[in-house]
Design a protein around this motif. Structure first.
Motif, PDB file in Angstrom:
ATOM      1  N   SER A 190       0.792  -1.370  -0.185  1.00 18.39           N
ATOM      2  CA  SER A 190       0.162  -0.085  -0.063  1.00 18.39           C
ATOM      3  C   SER A 190       0.676   1.689   0.397  1.00 18.39           C
ATOM      4  N   ALA A 191       1.557   1.885   0.876  1.00 15.41           N
ATOM      5  CA  ALA A 191       2.858   2.381   1.192  1.00 15.41           C
ATOM      6  C   ALA A 191       3.630   2.696  -0.475  1.00 15.41           C
ATOM      7  N   LYS A 192       3.973   1.187  -1.323  1.00 15.26           N
ATOM      8  CA  LYS A 192       4.342   0.959  -2.035  1.00 15.26           C
ATOM      9  C   LYS A 192       3.307   2.233  -3.234  1.00 15.26           C
ATOM     10  N   ARG A 193       2.673   1.752  -3.279  1.00 12.51           N
ATOM     11  CA  ARG A 193       1.246   1.680  -4.153  1.00 12.51           C
ATOM     12  C   ARG A 193       0.950   3.721  -4.508  1.00 12.51           C
ATOM     13  N   ALA A 194       1.190   4.421  -2.651  1.00  5.55           N
ATOM     14  CA  ALA A 194       0.444   6.260  -2.893  1.00  5.55           C
ATOM     15  C   ALA A 194       1.892   6.348  -2.829  1.00  5.55           C
ATOM     16  N   LEU A 195       3.561   5.539  -2.676  1.00  6.02           N
ATOM     17  CA  LEU A 195       4.862   6.547  -3.605  1.00  6.02           C
ATOM     18  C   LEU A 195       4.408   6.825  -4.903  1.00  6.02           C
ATOM     19  N   MET A 196       4.072   5.784  -5.558  1.00  3.92           N
ATOM     20  CA  MET A 196       3.933   5.906  -6.849  1.00  3.92           C
ATOM     21  C   MET A 196       3.591   6.652  -7.282  1.00  3.92           C
ATOM     22  N   GLU A 197       2.377   6.866  -6.704  1.00  6.88           N
ATOM     23  CA  GLU A 197       1.231   8.143  -7.125  1.00  6.88           C
ATOM     24  C   GLU A 197       2.286   9.439  -7.585  1.00  6.88           C
ATOM     25  N   ILE A 198       3.036   9.833  -6.961  1.00  8.68           N
ATOM     26  CA  ILE A 198       4.157  10.679  -7.361  1.00  8.68           C
ATOM     27  C   ILE A 198       4.944  10.993  -8.985  1.00  8.68           C
ATOM     28  N   ASP A 199       4.809  11.773  -9.361  1.00 13.51           N
ATOM     29  CA  ASP A 199       5.983  12.160 -10.259  1.00 13.51           C
ATOM     30  C   ASP A 199       7.126  11.783 -10.801  1.00 13.51           C
ATOM     31  N   GLY A 200       7.907  10.976 -11.470  1.00 10.01           N
ATOM     32  CA  GLY A 200       9.163  10.800 -11.014  1.00 10.01           C
ATOM     33  C   GLY A 200       9.174   9.212  -9.726  1.00 10.01           C
ATOM     34  N   VAL A 201       8.284   9.013  -9.418  1.00  9.70           N
ATOM     35  CA  VAL A 201       8.629   7.685  -8.553  1.00  9.70           C
ATOM     36  C   VAL A 201       8.358   6.604  -9.304  1.00  9.70           C
ATOM     37  N   GLY A 202       9.265   5.662  -9.052  1.00 14.07           N
ATOM     38  CA  GLY A 202       8.711   4.497  -9.672  1.00 14.07           C
ATOM     39  C   GLY A 202       9.150   3.491  -9.010  1.00 14.07           C
ATOM     40  N   HIS A 203       9.203   2.154  -9.489  1.00 18.59           N
ATOM     41  CA  HIS A 203       9.392   0.906  -7.962  1.00 18.59           C
ATOM     42  C   HIS A 203      10.991   1.630  -7.677  1.00 18.59           C
ATOM     43  N   LYS A 204      11.968   1.512  -8.477  1.00 16.28           N
ATOM     44  CA  LYS A 204      13.243   2.237  -7.367  1.00 16.28           C
ATOM     45  C   LYS A 204      13.178   3.326  -6.082  1.00 16.28           C
ATOM     46  N   VAL A 205      13.002   4.112  -7.087  1.00 15.60           N
ATOM     47  CA  VAL A 205      12.894   5.163  -5.842  1.00 15.60           C
ATOM     48  C   VAL A 205      11.489   4.545  -4.850  1.00 15.60           C
ATOM     49  N   ALA A 206      11.426   4.451  -5.643  1.00 14.51           N
ATOM     50  CA  ALA A 206       9.987   4.700  -3.922  1.00 14.51           C
ATOM     51  C   ALA A 206      10.601   3.175  -3.631  1.00 14.51           C
ATOM     52  N   ASP A 207      10.716   1.452  -3.819  1.00  8.23           N
ATOM     53  CA  ASP A 207      11.460   0.573  -2.594  1.00  8.23           C
ATOM     54  C   ASP A 207      12.695   1.823  -1.894  1.00  8.23           C
ATOM     55  N   CYS A 208      13.286   2.240  -2.387  1.00  5.39           N
ATOM     56  CA  CYS A 208      14.500   3.282  -1.804  1.00  5.39           C
ATOM     57  C   CYS A 208      13.589   3.896  -0.601  1.00  5.39           C
TER      58      CYS A 208
END
Length: 274
Positions: A190-208
DNA sequence: TCCCAGGTAACAT
DNA sequence: ATGTTACATGGG
């Protein structure tokens, strides 16, 4: 400025600060100088004693360096084969650092298609442009300051194509009421989905961000170094999708995949290619 | 001059 | 679903 002496059992300050997870620390004469939020911090290690000079409390320091992580137990989980055991032994005592979510988010947006020294210089530019003067250094700028920055001010930070994403993230946090700290209470997906709502945030940045700021130790950020390592060691050099790599990492390293990732990243970046 | 870097979004099959 | 490409900036 207070001086704390903290016993740190399995801990290596140099590996921890040098592995590439944080961007605001520099080597000094006999230790490290860094900025944690709005505090200047001097750190050095003598044996198993961590010596810290700063305004931070002892609790803050233990939290920041994750001295409460049971590395022995973590090593048992991720030391799945000889290669892993060798890398763990080589960097014994490397600990993840618990970073401020906002600073972490912006730092790793800066990391996109970028070189490590240049990430540091972009972050330094942001801090000198927009950070609070904390006496000889600058704190990390708050979202409001970046959101309200003029175009020419922001341009001076030389963020390149990341500039729009960074301002956008600042808008989301400052103007659209996104509560980053709240994501810590959510589960990984859920947190990853929320982070990836941010433009410029994909899997890699979200996981970091999940790994470094939200205690999601199962997060396994996949960048070019990790991809090279995983393909070489586990996929006979065949080209595989990130999804396949994530799958294997989850199965292989489980709930401490993020710790494995950081060791692998450090290893692969410093000598893996040879 | 060309190439590429802790990737991502947009657009193409 | 999976593959390809532009992208700002700067260093080799």
């Amino acid at each position: 400025m207070k001086i704390h002496q903290i016993r740190a059992h399995i801990f290596d300050l140099n590996h921890t600060l040098n592995c590439g997870q944080v961007f605001r620390w520099r080597r000094e004469d006999n230790g490290w100088a860094g900025i944690v939020l709005n505090s200047i911090v001097m750190a050095r290690q003598r044996g198993d004693m961590l010596v810290i000079e700063s305004n931070l409390s002892e609790k803050d320091i233990i939290n920041y360096f994750r001295l409460d992580d049971d590395l022995g137990s973590i090593y048992k989980h991720i030391g799945r084969n000889d290669v892993m055991k060798k890398i763990i032994a080589k960097y014994n005592g490397l600990r993840l650092i618990r970073q401020d979510p906002w600073e972490c988010l912006i730092s790793y947006i800066c990391s996109i298609n970028n070189r490590i020294p240049q990430i540091g210089s972009m972050i330094q530019n942001l801090c000198t442009q927009f950070g609070d003067d904390i006496g000889g250094a600058y704190g990390f700028p708050r979202p409001e300051r970046i959101y309200k920055a003029s175009q020419s001010e922001l341009k001076k930070c030389k963020l390149g194509f990341r500039e729009k994403w960074i301002r956008g993230a600042a808008k989301k946090v400052y103007d659209d009421g996104l509560q980053l700290s709240q994501l810590k209470n959510m589960d990984y997906q859920s947190a990853k989905r929320a982070l990836m709502e941010i433009d410029g945030v994909g899997h890699k940045v979200a996981d970091c961000v999940l790994l470094f700021s939200f205690d999601k130790l199962e997060a396994f950020p996949i960048d070019v170094h990790i991809k090279r390592f995983m393909r070489r060691e586990y996929f006979q050099n065949k080209v595989v999708s990130d999804e396949k790599i994530r799958e294997l990492a989850r199965r292989y390293f489980g709930k401490y995949a993020g710790y494995a990732q950081e060791y692998l990243f450090y290893y692969e970046r410093s000598e893996g290619g040879k």
